[in-house]
Write a protein that holds these residues in place. Structure first.
Motif: not given
Length: 222
Positions: A31, A33, A76, A79, A109, A111, A135-136, A149, A151, A179, A184
């Motif tokens: 993450d 971003h 991610d 972003h 991810g 995003h 990611h998740e 994912h 955070h 993250a 974030t």
């Protein structure tokens, strides 16, 4: 860096939210971003446009610290789908320099699931030493995995003060990373979304100096 074992693999947790995996010579981050401030500026919410540079600079420092030969970004990283194309030039310079030195893998991810990455290679997920990297997290899956994912952030009250810290979350078979990005937020470790995805018992881990602080999430008041 604080070492611990996850499914027989020695790993090191860094206070910045990265994970160093010596056997794989790999630095894992989740993450990032990149481009978040730029994205919000396009919606009329102007934030200081330095988050991507700060994140890339911190990445460079951690690569130098660990001697990593591989960087694995767990989704991610940008972003939005246009994040790679609109990355600030100072951050882009750092990332291009790093990508010439290490094997760089972007795990996509929610995003950035269809982003066109400008360096390295992009994959939906991968497996190392029998551990899935995605990611998740996949709920109700007993196979070991490392993901991002959510955070995760822990909030504590200590000596009359409220303290919030990014943290790692671990269960028997899942490790969720915080993250890494400079811009974030965080989701409280007690949030129902986390506990719908990760089977109890769940422990929050915070590296502090040479210690690894452990907080059983189920024992925390909601």
């Amino acid at each position: 860096m604080v070492p611990f074992l996850f499914h027989s693999q020695e790993m090191h947790l860094l206070p910045c939210g990265a994970l160093w995996w010596p056997a794989e010579q790999a630095l894992l981050v989740a993450d990032l971003h990149f481009g978040k401030a730029h994205f919000f500026a396009g919606m009329g919410q102007f934030l200081p446009p330095y988050d991507s540079y700060e994140t890339s600079l911190r990445l460079a420092e951690r690569i130098s610290q660990t001697g990593a030969q591989r960087v694995l970004c767990l989704g991610d990283s940008f972003h939005n789908a246009d994040g790679a194309a609109n990355l600030a030039s100072d951050a882009l310079t750092i990332l291009h320099d790093l990508a010439r030195k290490v094997d760089w893998v972007w795990i996509t991810g929610n995003h950035d699931d269809d982003a066109s990455f400008m360096l390295g290679r992009a994959v939906p997920e991968m497996t190392l030493q029998g551990i899935a990297l995605r990611h998740e997290t996949v709920a109700d899956n007993d196979a070991p995995e490392i993901s991002g994912h959510f955070h995760p952030k822990i909030r504590l009250r200590h000596k009359g003060q409220n303290i919030a810290r990014r943290c790692f979350l671990i269960s028997d078979n899942k490790l969720i990373m915080p993250a890494f990005g400079a811009l974030t937020g965080g989701l409280d470790v007690r949030h129902p979304a986390i506990h719908a995805a990760v089977r109890a018992p769940v422990t929050a881990l915070i590296p502090s100096g040479e210690k690894l602080l452990r907080f059983p999430v189920e024992a925390m008041a909601a």
